[in-house]
Design a protein around this motif. Structure first.
Motif, PDB file in Angstrom:
ATOM      1  N   ASN A  15       0.828  -1.213   0.000  1.00 11.79           N
ATOM      2  CA  ASN A  15       0.000   0.000   0.000  1.00 11.79           C
ATOM      3  C   ASN A  15       0.858   1.257   0.000  1.00 11.79           C
ATOM      4  OD1 ASN A  15      -2.372  -1.420  -0.066  1.00 11.79           O
ATOM      5  ND2 ASN A  15      -2.634  -1.412   2.156  1.00 11.79           N
ATOM      6  N   GLY A  16       1.945   1.234   0.749  1.00 16.27           N
ATOM      7  CA  GLY A  16       2.851   2.382   0.752  1.00 16.27           C
ATOM      8  C   GLY A  16       3.477   2.610  -0.604  1.00 16.27           C
ATOM      9  N   PHE A  17       3.815   1.526  -1.290  1.00 15.12           N
ATOM     10  CA  PHE A  17       4.397   1.635  -2.629  1.00 15.12           C
ATOM     11  C   PHE A  17       3.399   2.245  -3.604  1.00 15.12           C
ATOM     12  CE2 PHE A  17       6.193  -0.291  -6.550  1.00 15.12           C
ATOM     13  CZ  PHE A  17       7.469   0.226  -6.431  1.00 15.12           C
ATOM     14  N   HIS A  18       2.136   1.819  -3.528  1.00 22.43           N
ATOM     15  CA  HIS A  18       1.100   2.385  -4.399  1.00 22.43           C
ATOM     16  C   HIS A  18       0.812   3.849  -4.058  1.00 22.43           C
ATOM     17  CE1 HIS A  18       0.310  -1.244  -6.595  1.00 22.43           C
ATOM     18  NE2 HIS A  18       0.092  -1.930  -5.487  1.00 22.43           N
ATOM     19  N   LEU A  19       0.827   4.174  -2.768  1.00 20.60           N
ATOM     20  CA  LEU A  19       0.651   5.571  -2.373  1.00 20.60           C
ATOM     21  C   LEU A  19       1.805   6.435  -2.885  1.00 20.60           C
ATOM     22  CD1 LEU A  19      -0.648   5.331   1.295  1.00 20.60           C
ATOM     23  CD2 LEU A  19      -1.840   6.326  -0.642  1.00 20.60           C
ATOM     24  N   LEU A  20       3.007   5.897  -2.842  1.00 18.78           N
ATOM     25  CA  LEU A  20       4.165   6.637  -3.346  1.00 18.78           C
ATOM     26  C   LEU A  20       4.062   6.871  -4.846  1.00 18.78           C
ATOM     27  CD1 LEU A  20       6.842   7.890  -2.504  1.00 18.78           C
ATOM     28  CD2 LEU A  20       7.923   5.695  -2.919  1.00 18.78           C
ATOM     29  N   LYS A  21       3.578   5.849  -5.576  1.00 19.61           N
ATOM     30  CA  LYS A  21       3.353   6.035  -7.016  1.00 19.61           C
ATOM     31  C   LYS A  21       2.315   7.115  -7.273  1.00 19.61           C
ATOM     32  CE  LYS A  21       4.337   1.796  -9.476  1.00 19.61           C
ATOM     33  NZ  LYS A  21       3.735   0.676 -10.182  1.00 19.61           N
ATOM     34  N   GLN A  22       1.220   7.068  -6.531  1.00 18.07           N
ATOM     35  CA  GLN A  22       0.158   8.056  -6.698  1.00 18.07           C
ATOM     36  C   GLN A  22       0.687   9.447  -6.365  1.00 18.07           C
ATOM     37  OE1 GLN A  22      -3.168   7.409  -4.125  1.00 18.07           O
ATOM     38  NE2 GLN A  22      -4.289   9.184  -4.861  1.00 18.07           N
ATOM     39  N   VAL A  95      -3.809  13.602  -3.769  1.00 17.16           N
ATOM     40  CA  VAL A  95      -2.349  13.484  -3.843  1.00 17.16           C
ATOM     41  C   VAL A  95      -1.712  14.015  -2.570  1.00 17.16           C
ATOM     42  CG1 VAL A  95      -0.316  14.330  -5.068  1.00 17.16           C
ATOM     43  CG2 VAL A  95      -2.292  13.567  -6.349  1.00 17.16           C
ATOM     44  N   SER A  96      -2.191  15.145  -2.093  1.00 20.23           N
ATOM     45  CA  SER A  96      -1.630  15.687  -0.852  1.00 20.23           C
ATOM     46  C   SER A  96      -1.981  14.800   0.337  1.00 20.23           C
ATOM     47  CB  SER A  96      -2.100  17.119  -0.624  1.00 20.23           C
ATOM     48  OG  SER A  96      -3.493  17.176  -0.510  1.00 20.23           O
ATOM     49  N   ARG A  97      -3.175  14.195   0.324  1.00 24.54           N
ATOM     50  CA  ARG A  97      -3.535  13.259   1.397  1.00 24.54           C
ATOM     51  C   ARG A  97      -2.643  12.024   1.367  1.00 24.54           C
ATOM     52  NH1 ARG A  97      -9.496  14.217   0.396  1.00 24.54           N
ATOM     53  NH2 ARG A  97      -9.065  12.751  -1.253  1.00 24.54           N
ATOM     54  N   SER A  98      -2.326  11.527   0.166  1.00 29.44           N
ATOM     55  CA  SER A  98      -1.436  10.365   0.087  1.00 29.44           C
ATOM     56  C   SER A  98      -0.044  10.730   0.594  1.00 29.44           C
ATOM     57  CB  SER A  98      -1.381   9.818  -1.333  1.00 29.44           C
ATOM     58  OG  SER A  98      -0.777  10.732  -2.214  1.00 29.44           O
ATOM     59  N   GLY A  99       0.389  11.964   0.355  1.00 26.78           N
ATOM     60  CA  GLY A  99       1.668  12.412   0.903  1.00 26.78           C
ATOM     61  C   GLY A  99       1.650  12.441   2.423  1.00 26.78           C
ATOM     62  N   VAL A 100       0.534  12.875   3.003  1.00 22.21           N
ATOM     63  CA  VAL A 100       0.408  12.906   4.458  1.00 22.21           C
ATOM     64  C   VAL A 100       0.404  11.490   5.022  1.00 22.21           C
ATOM     65  CG1 VAL A 100      -1.171  13.510   6.341  1.00 22.21           C
ATOM     66  CG2 VAL A 100      -0.736  15.136   4.514  1.00 22.21           C
ATOM     67  N   VAL A 101      -0.303  10.573   4.365  1.00 20.95           N
ATOM     68  CA  VAL A 101      -0.337   9.177   4.821  1.00 20.95           C
ATOM     69  C   VAL A 101       1.055   8.568   4.732  1.00 20.95           C
ATOM     70  CG1 VAL A 101      -1.223   6.875   4.293  1.00 20.95           C
ATOM     71  CG2 VAL A 101      -2.769   8.816   4.305  1.00 20.95           C
ATOM     72  N   LEU A 102       1.784   8.863   3.670  1.00 17.36           N
ATOM     73  CA  LEU A 102       3.154   8.357   3.541  1.00 17.36           C
ATOM     74  C   LEU A 102       4.053   8.902   4.639  1.00 17.36           C
ATOM     75  CD1 LEU A 102       3.661   8.464  -0.303  1.00 17.36           C
ATOM     76  CD2 LEU A 102       3.765   6.445   1.141  1.00 17.36           C
ATOM     77  N   LEU A 103       3.900  10.173   4.966  1.00 17.21           N
ATOM     78  CA  LEU A 103       4.695  10.748   6.053  1.00 17.21           C
ATOM     79  C   LEU A 103       4.346  10.097   7.390  1.00 17.21           C
ATOM     80  CD1 LEU A 103       4.842  14.523   5.150  1.00 17.21           C
ATOM     81  CD2 LEU A 103       6.675  12.844   5.053  1.00 17.21           C
TER      82      LEU A 103
END
Length: 151
Positions: A15-22, A95-103
């Protein structure tokens, strides 16, 4: 029987890999930041993953280097995304939400690593203290002629 911790870790990494792609596909970089785009590192990491699963040492080292590059870029891009000067813009709010989740994932992983390093350091310090205590309280050796004199 499959290990539930291993399955959970695999799911989180996937999931982290897919979020990073997104996240990388959803940001607009200015021309001076274009060399830092993570798409090349992501595609190289995708190509290395089968070799890593087979146990290749060089692929494992390369994947660790690529993961380090991706983490540094993710931190830099996230900081640039939330700076008021709009150095990097996002295509959508997801996209910004996925960045927050990744952080958040990165922060939780850092906390786990910090906890493990602290525990192993404390165990090492305890073992060294016990070794020093045993060395200081161990009775001194007697020469062989003194042992024979006591018998």
């Amino acid at each position: 029987m499959p290990d539930p911790n291993n399955e959970f870790l695999t799911a989180v990494l996937t999931n982290g890999f897919h979020l990073l792609k997104q996240f990388t596909q959803g940001i607009h970089l200015p021309h001076w930041l274009a060399p830092l785009s993570m798409l090349g590192a992501l595609s190289a990491l995708e190509k290395l993953l089968p070799a890593v699963q087979k146990g290749s040492l060089l692929a494992g080292i390369g994947s660790y280097v690529l993961i380090g590059i991706l983490l540094v870029n993710l931190l830099a891009f996230s900081v640039f995304l939330y700076l008021p000067g709009q150095l990097i813009t996002a295509k959508s709010s997801s996209v910004s939400r996925s960045g927050v989740v990744l952080l958040k994932l990165l922060f939780m992983g850092g906390l786990v690593v910090l906890k493990n390093v602290t525990l192993y350091s404390l165990k090492l310090i305890f073992d060294l203290l016990m070794l020093m205590l045993a060395a200081l309280t161990y009775p001194p050796r007697q020469p062989a002629d003194q042992i024979a004199a006591h018998c």
